[in-house]
Design a protein around this motif. Structure first.
Motif, PDB file in Angstrom:
ATOM      1  N   PHE B 116      12.570  33.218 -11.946  1.00  0.00           N
ATOM      2  CA  PHE B 116      13.940  33.504 -11.504  1.00  0.00           C
ATOM      3  C   PHE B 116      14.491  34.736 -12.201  1.00  0.00           C
ATOM      4  N   THR B 117      15.669  35.148 -11.745  1.00  0.00           N
ATOM      5  CA  THR B 117      16.312  36.364 -12.230  1.00  0.00           C
ATOM      6  C   THR B 117      17.771  36.074 -12.541  1.00  0.00           C
ATOM      7  N   PHE B 118      18.253  36.572 -13.655  1.00  0.00           N
ATOM      8  CA  PHE B 118      19.699  36.608 -13.903  1.00  0.00           C
ATOM      9  C   PHE B 118      20.223  37.935 -13.350  1.00  0.00           C
ATOM     10  N   VAL B 119      21.128  37.844 -12.389  1.00  0.00           N
ATOM     11  CA  VAL B 119      21.780  39.038 -11.858  1.00  0.00           C
ATOM     12  C   VAL B 119      23.174  39.077 -12.480  1.00  0.00           C
ATOM     13  N   LEU B 120      23.359  39.926 -13.497  1.00  0.00           N
ATOM     14  CA  LEU B 120      24.618  39.953 -14.242  1.00  0.00           C
ATOM     15  C   LEU B 120      25.498  41.073 -13.741  1.00  0.00           C
ATOM     16  N   GLY B 127      23.208  44.368 -14.786  1.00  0.00           N
ATOM     17  CA  GLY B 127      21.762  44.507 -14.708  1.00  0.00           C
ATOM     18  C   GLY B 127      21.101  43.178 -14.463  1.00  0.00           C
ATOM     19  N   THR B 128      19.775  43.186 -14.415  1.00  0.00           N
ATOM     20  CA  THR B 128      19.046  41.952 -14.144  1.00  0.00           C
ATOM     21  C   THR B 128      18.055  41.664 -15.268  1.00  0.00           C
ATOM     22  N   ILE B 129      17.749  40.385 -15.422  1.00  0.00           N
ATOM     23  CA  ILE B 129      16.783  39.909 -16.408  1.00  0.00           C
ATOM     24  C   ILE B 129      15.812  38.976 -15.670  1.00  0.00           C
ATOM     25  N   ASN B 130      14.514  39.253 -15.786  1.00  0.00           N
ATOM     26  CA  ASN B 130      13.527  38.473 -15.050  1.00  0.00           C
ATOM     27  C   ASN B 130      12.756  37.519 -15.955  1.00  0.00           C
ATOM     28  N   GLY B 149      13.396  43.768 -17.087  1.00  0.00           N
ATOM     29  CA  GLY B 149      14.805  43.833 -16.780  1.00  0.00           C
ATOM     30  C   GLY B 149      15.152  45.177 -16.171  1.00  0.00           C
ATOM     31  N   THR B 150      16.358  45.254 -15.633  1.00  0.00           N
ATOM     32  CA  THR B 150      16.834  46.505 -15.040  1.00  0.00           C
ATOM     33  C   THR B 150      18.267  46.748 -15.504  1.00  0.00           C
ATOM     34  N   GLY B 151      18.801  47.938 -15.233  1.00  0.00           N
ATOM     35  CA  GLY B 151      20.174  48.264 -15.610  1.00  0.00           C
ATOM     36  C   GLY B 151      20.328  48.250 -17.123  1.00  0.00           C
ATOM     37  N   ASP B 152      21.311  47.509 -17.616  1.00  0.00           N
ATOM     38  CA  ASP B 152      21.509  47.411 -19.065  1.00  0.00           C
ATOM     39  C   ASP B 152      20.288  46.852 -19.779  1.00  0.00           C
ATOM     40  N   TRP B 185      14.842  48.961 -24.657  1.00  0.00           N
ATOM     41  CA  TRP B 185      14.702  50.375 -24.317  1.00  0.00           C
ATOM     42  C   TRP B 185      16.090  50.946 -24.071  1.00  0.00           C
ATOM     43  N   LEU B 186      16.239  52.188 -24.455  1.00  0.00           N
ATOM     44  CA  LEU B 186      17.476  52.877 -24.124  1.00  0.00           C
ATOM     45  C   LEU B 186      17.395  53.373 -22.697  1.00  0.00           C
ATOM     46  N   TYR B 187      18.494  53.286 -21.997  1.00  0.00           N
ATOM     47  CA  TYR B 187      18.560  53.853 -20.666  1.00  0.00           C
ATOM     48  C   TYR B 187      19.610  54.945 -20.713  1.00  0.00           C
ATOM     49  N   PRO B 188      19.388  56.138 -20.241  1.00  0.00           N
ATOM     50  CA  PRO B 188      18.236  56.608 -19.501  1.00  0.00           C
ATOM     51  C   PRO B 188      17.229  57.392 -20.323  1.00  0.00           C
ATOM     52  N   LEU B 189      17.244  57.287 -21.642  1.00  0.00           N
ATOM     53  CA  LEU B 189      16.190  57.947 -22.405  1.00  0.00           C
ATOM     54  C   LEU B 189      14.922  57.133 -22.275  1.00  0.00           C
TER      55      LEU B 189
END
Lengths: 205, 205, 205
Positions: B116-120, B127-130, B149-152, B185-189
């Motif tokens: 599942f995924t947390f869509v925050l 962002g999302t956490i998988n 994860g994505t976003g934050d 990870w830092l985003y977007p570095l």
């Protein structure tokens, strides 16, 4: 005076190390590997057995397996084996297959959850890429996780940005998948430093 | 004598590097990011269409889709879209949705498997956490993997410790999810050194 | 003259660092952790309720839940809780359970997609390993991703090479799983440098 040499050297060393570790330059701001691919899903509706590439295999109470369920298809699970192409043409020569499942998981809008693999088998790419994540279908561009890979994509991780490139009559859809790897490993130099090396051509030395 | 300076410098350098690489201090013993969230699952039982957030969509031979199967629900698959809250109150303002599936996969005790995924989507987190992993429900505290994860949460990995915070009449359950990221990870570095930097504020220099 | 010392030192330092970072030696060419395990799947066929370890829970339109579907079982989803053993004997003492799901996802050959967890609970290993990937069954040896782990396998990643070790009458199969971790983390020294240290016994110092 020679002590000064050492001091100068110390600062040079500090600079070299800190530039490698602490202040990565802006020009490194890019994926270590990048691919754009399309895949094409034709869902079985009871009449298209010949060219369907996916099938509804689970549905909520009261629904059947040839019509996507009401309430935004909530509760449907589809299993798929879809052709992957380099462009948006269903009839282009496939470079691999997208295999796995998607589920529709919301009652008041179209969202899905994806667990699938790209099995690539072309002159350019041999290997698999594993994806997982939520897909809020109505959002133009959405990100899922690339959680691993094999072959050419040995131990890779990254982000895939998905866009719905076509959607026709609840039977056919086409997704554009923009694959950005941010963690690349060399194969077969597969110990932990490999990935650092691969990503840092202009780092350290 | 200046050679001695160099030797002193060499040992200082050695010390600096070895403390960063080889003997991480105990005070670094912590996640790079930490969240505690709750999610709430109300399974459809044929009578609660209005507020159900999940549905049984697959069942073993002989079972139906409105009653969890016998034999510890072995073989049931549920699809869910559950509200996520900051505390254990179902009626608190949601900060996102937990979306995906769980399956009951054992015949002689309650265990499940989660994808599942947390869509925050809140002021604090976008962002999302998988998540993926086995959930031995009868164990008080159990760990699953955060696979991306994505976003934050761009490219993050970690461990989620799950506790059943409430379980009511096979219709409602609430899980407390203690999210510990160990790879940030830092985003977007987003090149490979980013994650080292993020996690090592007191390392190297 | 002392400047020369510094220059010599500089080159030694350069050499030390470059050997650690830039030119990993061939002798490091191996996983940081390696396991070979077997798991055993007995699918429910309507008659073997006593010893079945998996069940068909979803099927395409027209198929049932006690016979694998036609067309290479396309569209079947099975949920499983299979014993894991150290050798290829079904009756050996289990060291854990393989739990999750597999789906058959192709109409013109046998391929499956796997999402499952090894829950290990023996004197040698305590923890879980999470797998995801495509399984082209007819290929002798195929790779899937290890996307995470917990306990002894805290934050681990790697590749699992799967071989069908036995296949009997569409009821029993046994898979040999060659687990190669390439990213190992120490537990509980769980901050980002841990994994570097673990993998680099002969690196740097």
């Amino acid at each position: 005076m020679e002590a000064r040499y050492s001091i100068v050297f110390y600062f040079l060393m500090l600079l070299a190390l800190s530039s490698a570790f602490a202040f990565p330059s802006k020009k490194q701001y890019k994926p270590c590997k990048h691919l754009v691919l399309y895949f094409h899903d034709i869902i079985y509706n009871g009449k298209n057995a010949g060219n369907a590439t996916s099938a509804i295999v689970a549905a909520p109470d009261g629904a059947n397996l040839t019509i996507l369920a009401g309430q935004f298809h909530f509760g449907n699970i589809a299993v798929f084996d879809d052709p992957i192409t380099l462009d948006n043409n269903l009839h282009s020569k496939p470079v691999g297959r997208a295999q796995g499942l998607y589920i529709y998981d919301t009652k008041n809008t179209f969202t899905s959850w994806l667990g699938f693999t790209f099995v690539l088998n072309s002159t350019d790419h041999q290997g698999t890429i594993n994806f997982s994540g939520a897909d809020p279908i109505m959002v133009k561009s959405r990100d899922i996780s690339i959680v691993g890979g094999t072959g050419d994509f040995f131990m890779h991780r990254g982000i895939a940005t998905i866009m719905t490139d076509a959607y026709e009559g609840e039977v056919y859809f086409r997704l554009r998948v923009d694959i950005k790897f941010y963690e690349c490993w060399l194969y077969p130099l597969h110990q932990s430093f490999s990935k650092l090396i691969h990503n840092s051509s202009n780092a350290l030395f």
